[in-house]
Design a protein around this motif. Structure first.
Motif, PDB file in Angstrom:
ATOM      1  N   PHE A  69      -1.084   0.027   5.968  1.00 50.51           N
ATOM      2  CA  PHE A  69      -1.459   1.335   6.181  1.00 50.51           C
ATOM      3  C   PHE A  69      -0.062   2.083   5.718  1.00 50.51           C
ATOM      4  CE2 PHE A  69      -1.403   5.517   7.996  1.00 50.51           C
ATOM      5  CZ  PHE A  69      -2.580   5.925   7.585  1.00 50.51           C
ATOM      6  N   GLY A  72       0.741   2.225   2.213  1.00 45.81           N
ATOM      7  CA  GLY A  72      -0.101   3.006   1.528  1.00 45.81           C
ATOM      8  C   GLY A  72       0.521   4.677   1.705  1.00 45.81           C
ATOM      9  N   THR A  76       1.915   6.475  -1.573  1.00 42.99           N
ATOM     10  CA  THR A  76       0.883   7.508  -2.054  1.00 42.99           C
ATOM     11  C   THR A  76       1.880   8.720  -2.200  1.00 42.99           C
ATOM     12  OG1 THR A  76      -1.119   6.270  -1.287  1.00 42.99           O
ATOM     13  CG2 THR A  76      -1.227   8.814  -1.860  1.00 42.99           C
ATOM     14  N   ARG A 248      -8.444   7.584  -2.021  1.00 43.30           N
ATOM     15  CA  ARG A 248      -9.683   6.744  -1.587  1.00 43.30           C
ATOM     16  C   ARG A 248      -9.342   5.296  -2.543  1.00 43.30           C
ATOM     17  NH1 ARG A 248     -15.669   7.855  -3.752  1.00 43.30           N
ATOM     18  NH2 ARG A 248     -14.435   7.777  -5.697  1.00 43.30           N
ATOM     19  N   GLY A 251      -6.531   3.257  -0.842  1.00 42.21           N
ATOM     20  CA  GLY A 251      -7.222   2.555   0.230  1.00 42.21           C
ATOM     21  C   GLY A 251      -8.113   1.353  -0.090  1.00 42.21           C
ATOM     22  N   LEU A 256      -8.188  -1.508   3.077  1.00 37.71           N
ATOM     23  CA  LEU A 256      -8.062  -0.894   4.262  1.00 37.71           C
ATOM     24  C   LEU A 256      -9.503  -0.766   5.040  1.00 37.71           C
ATOM     25  CD1 LEU A 256      -5.285   1.718   3.984  1.00 37.71           C
ATOM     26  CD2 LEU A 256      -5.022  -0.444   4.592  1.00 37.71           C
ATOM     27  N   GLU A 260      -9.108   3.536   8.336  1.00 40.05           N
ATOM     28  CA  GLU A 260      -8.030   3.763   7.743  1.00 40.05           C
ATOM     29  C   GLU A 260      -7.955   4.459   6.371  1.00 40.05           C
ATOM     30  OE1 GLU A 260      -5.624   0.253   8.179  1.00 40.05           O
ATOM     31  OE2 GLU A 260      -6.142  -0.031  10.103  1.00 40.05           O
ATOM     32  N   ARG A 261      -8.785   4.081   5.870  1.00 41.54           N
ATOM     33  CA  ARG A 261      -9.078   4.826   4.313  1.00 41.54           C
ATOM     34  C   ARG A 261      -9.104   6.044   4.572  1.00 41.54           C
ATOM     35  NH1 ARG A 261     -12.954   0.754   0.777  1.00 41.54           N
ATOM     36  NH2 ARG A 261     -11.963  -1.212   1.374  1.00 41.54           N
ATOM     37  N   LEU A 264      -5.860   7.547   5.461  1.00 35.88           N
ATOM     38  CA  LEU A 264      -4.908   7.757   4.058  1.00 35.88           C
ATOM     39  C   LEU A 264      -5.297   8.766   3.175  1.00 35.88           C
ATOM     40  CD1 LEU A 264      -2.854   6.205   2.518  1.00 35.88           C
ATOM     41  CD2 LEU A 264      -4.435   5.022   1.384  1.00 35.88           C
TER      42      LEU A 264
END
Length: 322
Positions: A69, A72, A76, A248, A251, A256, A260-261, A264
């Protein structure tokens, strides 16, 4: 139903009241704006203190060790978002103050009310909270670099690092340390436990107060320059549409969990307007348009967040079929 539960169920309405009152004060009593502006930093620090208290630090440490995470969120926000922002801002007029304001807010991920909106959408608020210090430190380094790249060294040199360092120490580090001390006090003292419980109902009203202070203090700037800053509104709207889809996808590639998605998505799309605003206010006189550009993003984003809290769990990142 206790006060905390009542507020949580009606928090969007509470925020709407705060925004409506801010608009009323900003339009009806513009002379109070300078006095209200002085409250931005202390109110934001208190908001983060009560927000950090919501997540026990034992779970926060565990969340911080979630490497997928964290990778990510950092990747990102600091690799993908700059590319998206660069592309979206190409149609904007070549006005340094307009571009600086847009870049300052779009290149900095949110570290405050993103936690609330993530929780509203059923996302993992602990992961977002754990990522907060890393995200703020990274933007401290990355923002001047990206401004230098996007608008040139002359503009980048106008950005003083001191306000960003002060923002980290006073608005993030101090509330985080006080929240940790409060939790330690609550574990050893009945009075400390009572204090922590009493603070538990404050996150929603404090966010409403923060929105009130920011909007009421800056609305006159937005009104006075609406003709110049209207061009950034489509960019802000496009960002709210593009980044959830990108996040999305990231993730999913990282495999994930659903919560958690969703987290994110929100940490990738929600921007740091409340913390960036003091930095925009500290810019030289030639960039006096920048604070209004930042606050305009706040107004657009709030409407988008209300929509995303429903769209993300229902359609964008729904629960898997059982």
């Amino acid at each position: 139903m206790d006060a905390k539960a009542w507020l949580q169920r009606r928090q969007v309405a509470v925020y709407a009241v705060g925004v409506a009152l801010a608009v009323g004060v900003g339009v009806g009593r513009p002379a109070v704006a300078p006095a209200v502006e002085e409250l931005i930093d202390p109110v934001l620090a208190l908001l983060l203190y009560v927000t950090f208290l919501e997540v026990p630090f034992v779970r926060l440490r565990r969340a911080f060790r979630n490497r997928r995470f964290m990778a990510g969120a950092l990747g990102t926000n600091f690799l993908v978002v700059p590319v998206v922002v660069w592309l979206l801002t190409r149609p904007l007029p070549n006005r340094p103050a307009l571009l600086v304001g847009a870049f300052m807010v779009l290149l900095t991920p949110c570290v405050d009310y993103v936690i609330t909106f993530t929780d509203l959408a059923g996302g993992d608020a602990e992961q977002v909270t754990a990522a907060t210090p890393a995200l703020l430190l990274a933007q401290l380094v990355a923002l001047p670099a990206y401004l230098w790249l996007f608008v040139g060294p002359t503009v980048a040199s106008a950005i003083e690092p001191r306000p960003f360092v002060e923002a980290f120490l006073l608005i993030i580090a101090l509330p985080l340390a006080l929240a940790w001390l409060t939790e330690a006090w609550a574990e050893r003292s009945r009075r400390g436990a009572s204090w922590q419980t009493a603070m538990g109902w404050l996150p929603v009203p404090m966010l409403a107060v923060t929105l009130f202070v920011v909007i009421a203090s800056q609305l006159t700037r937005v009104q006075d320059s609406i003709g110049q800053i209207a061009a950034v509104v489509p960019v802000y709207v496009a960002f709210l549409v593009v980044m959830p889809l990108v996040a999305r996808s990231v993730g999913a590639r990282l495999d994930l969990p659903v919560a958690e998605r969703r987290a994110l998505v929100f940490t990738s799309v929600t921007r740091n307007s409340l913390v960036v605003l003091p930095l925009a206010l500290a810019l030289p006189a030639a960039y006096q348009l920048a604070p209004a550009v930042v606050v305009t993003q706040t107004l657009v984003e709030l409407a988008g967040m209300v929509t995303l809290t429903r769209v993300v769990p229902r359609w964008l990142v729904p629960e898997p079929d059982r």
